[in-house]
Design an enzyme around this catalytic site. Sequence first.
Site, short mmCIF file in Angstrom:
data_model
loop_
_atom_site.label_atom_id
_atom_site.label_comp_id
_atom_site.label_asym_id
_atom_site.label_seq_id
_atom_site.Cartn_x
_atom_site.Cartn_y
_atom_site.Cartn_z
CB SER A 55 -0.89 -0.04 1.16
OG SER A 55 -0.18 -0.14 2.50
CG HIS A 102 -2.86 -0.66 -2.84
ND1 HIS A 102 -3.06 0.66 -2.42
CD2 HIS A 102 -3.16 -1.37 -1.80
CE1 HIS A 102 -3.54 0.64 -1.28
NE2 HIS A 102 -3.51 -0.48 -0.83
CD GLU A 119 -3.82 3.36 -5.07
OE1 GLU A 119 -3.74 4.72 -5.01
OE2 GLU A 119 -3.26 2.81 -4.03
CG ASN A 139 -2.87 3.91 1.64
OD1 ASN A 139 -3.86 4.05 2.23
ND2 ASN A 139 -2.22 2.92 1.61
#
Length: 292
Positions: A120, A141, A153, A191
């Site tokens: 992540s 991800h 992602e 993130n």
Amino acid sequence: MTTIKKIGIIGAGQMGSGIAQVCAQAGYDVTLSDISEAALEKSLAGISRNFDRQIQKGKLSETDKTAALGRIVTGTDLSIFGDSDLVIEAATENEALKRDLLKKLVPHLKPEALIATNTSSISITRLAAATDRPAKFMGMHFMNPVPVMQLVELIRGIATDEPTFNAIKELTLAIGKTAAVAEDFPAFIVNRILLPMINEAVYTLYEGVGGVDAIDTALKLGANHPMGPLELADFIGLDTCLAVMQVLYEGLADSKYRPCPLLVKYVEAGWIGKKYGRGFYDYSQTPPVPTR
């Protein structure tokens, strides 16, 4: 383009189990590995329960459940990935651990096999360098919980070639997910935006601006978020939140990403969220109650 039919997954925790579930449900043969037989048994039981919930909602039949579970095989040795077309690493968010695992994996793979990591936040380029095939390596991800969340992602490393990217993008669409392409910068897109918000919420608690309940209520009702940031942090895992903030702080060298000392203290105490029974909420009580 590389054809993906058999998918290997390393790590039978929450993320690995979810990835195994959606891939098997989409018709792919799945090989799921973990160092613990108990973890594998727990994973299969959880996948079965998730399928049962879908059956109760009329979204899946018993026949579909049986077929999907039949497509998942498990084992504790990396040699089980010998015939995999793609292996997705979904181990703990720790770069040293991931690099060591990837080095041990590659001798067992066929030359044309692709590798993806579910990291992540960690550099895809650095992780790829731990393998013998950086061109066939990229980030994939998934969001948590995998069966529910729509987004994946996709992150290229500096060496990732176009056939690898296209094959994994096609797989993402085939399992019913939506792809968002991110560049290989610390924490990528989701993130990079989400974790600083959570970290700031912890600072707000640390500085006494508001209590746990007030902070979460404010964001739920004031910003229309489905979960408050501290509740979400517990769901993600405070250890994971801290790991991502450390990647941002070290990778971007900007003081605005400094992890809140309270977040560090909770992780050091072992209060790392819902799966361990305590974080910003105490989960030994129903409903969970704020700890501050």
